[in-house]
Write an enzyme that holds these catalytic residues in place. Structure first.
Site, PDB file in Angstrom:
ATOM      1  N   GLU A 105       1.676   6.618  -4.529  1.00  0.00           N
ATOM      2  CA  GLU A 105       2.696   5.688  -4.017  1.00  0.00           C
ATOM      3  C   GLU A 105       3.577   5.210  -5.159  1.00  0.00           C
ATOM      4  O   GLU A 105       4.786   5.143  -5.049  1.00  0.00           O
ATOM      5  CB  GLU A 105       2.042   4.484  -3.340  1.00  0.00           C
ATOM      6  CG  GLU A 105       1.587   4.730  -1.907  1.00  0.00           C
ATOM      7  CD  GLU A 105       0.363   5.623  -1.832  1.00  0.00           C
ATOM      8  OE1 GLU A 105      -0.283   5.858  -2.876  1.00  0.00           O
ATOM      9  OE2 GLU A 105       0.057   6.083  -0.728  1.00  0.00           O
ATOM     10  N   HIS A 174      -6.769  -2.004   5.332  1.00  0.00           N
ATOM     11  CA  HIS A 174      -5.761  -1.313   6.126  1.00  0.00           C
ATOM     12  C   HIS A 174      -5.074  -2.248   7.104  1.00  0.00           C
ATOM     13  O   HIS A 174      -4.416  -1.791   8.020  1.00  0.00           O
ATOM     14  CB  HIS A 174      -6.402  -0.186   6.939  1.00  0.00           C
ATOM     15  CG  HIS A 174      -6.901   0.955   6.108  1.00  0.00           C
ATOM     16  ND1 HIS A 174      -8.061   0.884   5.390  1.00  0.00           N
ATOM     17  CD2 HIS A 174      -6.403   2.182   5.876  1.00  0.00           C
ATOM     18  CE1 HIS A 174      -8.266   2.026   4.752  1.00  0.00           C
ATOM     19  NE2 HIS A 174      -7.276   2.830   5.021  1.00  0.00           N
TER      20      HIS A 174
END
Lengths: 378, 434
Positions: A105, A174
């Site tokens: 990322e 998450h």
């Protein structure tokens, strides 16, 4: 994907009549994105679209429109997206416009920012915004602050998008809602669509915007269908960034929310309407810049306010809205303090019952509205 | 090995062996090449760990030695064939050095808040001289020489350090965080190595645009440890981006010596691991540096792929004005590099031996440069700071109403309470901005 648990109606805009509730069968059909004709006779020309298709069509149209726009992220090309949001795009547009990235990322966010600095207009997808934490230096220090620090020399017209907030049973790493984190920073614009119309209009506006924009979606909404107006289907359909929308007008209390929780507010409003309580549901649509005018106007009308979000309580969106109300003339119009409904102050638990207890539910909103209005529970 | 050589001489037998050991129907025999996806090599029965310490290390490309002589057998350097360019590069290095001295001292005197010098690494000027002026540069923070070589005027360096009204960054950046669109130089960003994946991305954009330019990305030996560096190199290679990575390996990352920074053979060894053509060069030899940069640029553009140059050098100055390097390195070490091995001294020796330079010219030039620098310095110091309301512009492309409101409130406050803000007399008049 998952069908909604309660068969409520999905209001299109406040000028139409409320449609009758849909049968479970019709709901299932719509959730899987089959826009099989009109379901309601009173809405001629309207068609049905789920949020995934709304985002997908928005990206496709913008990539076709502007040769500088492209999509990059993990699994976006051949795999068609971890949540299939970029379904069909790579097949249509090829390697130059839809790019799979290695798993970093930090790396691909930086790369996207560099491409934007050099003149392209990337859409950088985070598989979820939880993973954006590994890239957050690039979102803030490389994207948000650069136009300012270079005195306007270096523009970064980038869109960071992806699912935000809780899904279902994916636990703490998450499930975080990043609305507060990103809307905190000057230099960024932050939008959070609820329904298909929001998704199409806001994402298109974000892609055409010259500032870096963070688009916080929600995985649970991807499969949910909504009726959309013919205007919404136009290739130039844009929703102005910075303007909230009154989904349901009402006179008794303002329910202010964004993203998936607007849907819960709508459901709560329907339930409360049965006992004569008129809730005004305000869909913020944009978190930065916040539509303060819409918030103030609504509170001045209803004199009561509840905010609903999935951020944690401390420094959440509700905190900001409360402060803004206090700083404005709406403060004098309040008949009761604001209540902010937020996620529980714990990392998201995994077990289903605990997860449900850690997030605002429709029943909670109903209870809090009654309490704010000093109405007894039924 | 004996058995294999015997089998080799008896083709019939070796064929039989192959047949007997052939895997069942359709699959290739397993004693040939490895079939794993992405595999390029061959099988071996020799169990040998690759011990990095057994390798001598990638050699350092150098043309002119410490005494200023062309090394025996070295080809005539391209740069040495251009006397005017040589002298221009040398004078630019001198100017950089003198400007650094003056600005460093000015920080010590409290006139500017912060400074970083390029002492010992002025050779970067030669590297910039071999680039196209439109090649986009992403740098770390010790590359003022690139800007100077590209023609940025002295006063603009000073204006930035003083954050005055002529500052290209409008007072929003710390000193030495230069940026200039005119010179294709992206504004310096403090977090380390973040410029590296950005450079890969920009190079990707350039490849798409087919503009015949490359991107040049500078970073230090310390920054190379960041995750961003790994991602940038890997991406540049997998996406075939025309980016020239230049690592200034100057021996230290603030106080961390390279012996603590990595265990491998520096940064150069990592290039081939990512599939990137790589060279290690003597960063204090301007002639070698020029040569290497030219070649790397050619490679980037003709083969449309990244290159990695590790320039070995030595940081003569402190990391910044917030550092005192005597705390972690010896005076002897410092004095060796200062006297014997830095780009300025070595080029000076070469030029003098060629008859292109003399002690008199050295003195005269240094005096002239110093006078010019001091003059610009004095001017920059006197200039007013920007209109304070500029603080509110350029946050977004268009100023939103809420920010405008804050700007107006601030302006009204400053206008009403001017007596409480004596520093305002050093600023341009307060006025609302767009």
């Amino acid at each position: 994907y998952l069908i909604p648990l309660s068969s409520s109606h999905y209001p299109v805009n406040q000028t139409t009549m409320h449609r009758p509730s849909l049968s479970a069968c019709q709901l299932i059909l719509r959730s899987f994105g089959r826009s099989g004709g009109n379901i309601v006779a009173s809405r001629r020309f309207a068609s049905s679209m789920n949020v995934r298709d709304a985002l997908n069509s928005a990206m496709r149209e913008e990539i076709e429109r502007d040769p500088n726009v492209f999509l990059m992220g993990e699994e976006v090309a051949q795999y068609e997206g971890a949540y299939k949001v970029s379904k069909g795009l790579w097949k249509l547009m090829g390697d130059k416009r839809v790019i799979d990235t290695p798993i970093t990322e930090m790396g691909f966010a930086g790369l996207a920012v560099g491409a934007a600095m050099a003149g392209l207009r990337p859409i950088c997808e985070f598989m979820t915004f939880n993973f954006s934490m590994q890239a957050i230096d690039h979102v803030i220090n490389s994207a948000a602050k650069t136009y300012y620090m270079s005195a306007g020399d270096v523009k970064v017209p980038i869109v960071f998008r992806g699912p935000n907030g809780a899904a279902a049973g994916v636990a703490a790493q998450h499930s975080q809602d990043f609305a507060s984190w990103y809307s905190h920073c000057p230099g960024l614009k932050v939008v959070s669509p609820w329904n298909s119309e929001d998704a199409r209009g806001l994402l298109k506006a974000a892609i055409r915007d010259n500032d870096p924009v963070v688009c916080l979606e929600n995985e649970m909404m991807y499969g949910v269908s909504f009726e959309v107006s013919p205007e919404c289907e136009s290739k130039d359909f844009l929703i102005p960034i910075g303007k909230a929308k009154i989904e349901i007008p009402g006179n008794h209390i303002s329910l202010i929310s964004y993203g998936k929780f607007v849907g819960l507010c709508v459901e709560a409003a329907a339930e409360l309407a049965k006992e004569g309580i008129q809730c005004e549901v305000l869909n913020l649509r944009t978190l930065r810049p916040l539509d303060e005018e819409a918030i103030v106007k609504s509170v001045m009308k209803t004199h009561h306010v509840v905010t609903v979000e999935s951020c944690w309580p401390q420094c959440g969106m509700g905190a900001e809205i409360a402060a803004r109300i206090m700083e404005s003339q709406a403060f004098d119009y309040l008949d009761a303090p604001l209540t902010r409904m937020t996620g529980a102050d714990v990392p998201m638990p995994y077990a289903q019952a605990l997860e449900a207890a850690a997030l605002p539910q429709v029943a909670d909103i109903v209870r809090v509205v009654r309490r704010t209005l000093n109405r007894a529970a039924k | 090995r004996l058995r294999q050589s015997l089998l080799g001489r008896l083709p019939g037998l070796s064929n039989a062996r192959r047949l007997l050991s052939a895997p069942p129907s359709g699959m290739p025999p397993d004693d040939e090449k490895p079939m794993f996806p992405g595999s390029r090599s061959s099988f071996t029965t020799q169990l040998d760990f690759i011990h990095p310490e057994n390798f001598e290390g990638i050699p350092v490309y150098r043309l002119v030695n410490r005494r200023g002589d062309l090394v025996d057998g070295a080809p005539e350097p391209t740069l040495a064939g251009n006397k005017d360019l040589c002298l221009q590069v040398y004078e630019t290095m001198l100017q950089l050095n003198i400007m650094d001295k003056i600005l460093y001292d000015s920080q010590r005197q409290g006139r500017i808040s912060f400074y970083m010098t390029s002492f010992g690494e002025e050779g970067i000027v030669a590297n910039a001289a071999a680039l196209n002026p439109n090649d986009l540069v992403f740098c770390q923070y010790r590359e003022s020489g690139v800007l100077m070589q590209r023609g940025m005027e002295l006063e603009r360096f000073m204006d930035q350090c003083y954050s005055n009204d002529s500052d290209m960054n409008r007072g929003r950046q710390m000193p030495v965080h230069y940026g200039s669109k005119d010179h294709s130089f992206v504004t310096v960003s403090s977090p380390l190595a973040t410029q590296m994946p950005q450079a890969s991305g920009a190079a990707y954009a350039f490849k798409r645009m087919q503009n015949g330019l490359c991107v040049v990305c500078y970073f230090g030996d310390g920054s190379a440890s960041e995750g961003d560096a790994h991602a940038a190199l890997n991406f540049a290679a997998t996406l075939d981006c025309p980016v020239m990575f230049v690592c200034r390996n100057n021996g230290y990352a603030i106080s961390t010596p390279t012996s603590d920074q990595y265990r491998g053979d520096g940064i150069a060894i990592r290039g081939p691991a990512f599939g990137i053509p790589t060279v290690r060069v003597d960063g204090n030899d301007v002639f070698a540096l020029y040569e290497v940069t030219q070649q790397a640029r050619q490679l980037c553009l003709t083969e449309m792929r990244p290159t990695l140059i590790e320039m070995m050098t030595y940081r003569l100055g402190h990391h910044s004005t917030s550092d005192d390097s005597s705390a972690y390195r010896s005076v002897d070490e410092l004095s060796f590099w200062d006297r014997e091995d830095n780009p300025i001294i070595r080029m000076r020796k070469f030029l003098t031996k060629r008859g292109w330079w003399s002690d008199e010219q050295e003195t005269a030039t240094k005096q002239a440069i110093r006078k010019r620098v001091l003059q610009k310095f004095a001017q920059a110091e006197k200039r007013l700071k920007p209109n304070p309301m500029e603080m509110f512009s350029d946050v977004w492309a268009r100023m939103p109403p809420r920010l405008r409101q804050q700007m107006e409130d601030t302006r009204r406050h400053l206008e009403a309470e001017t007596s409480h803000y004596p520093e305002l007399k050093n600023y341009k008049p307060i006025a609302d901005v767009e």
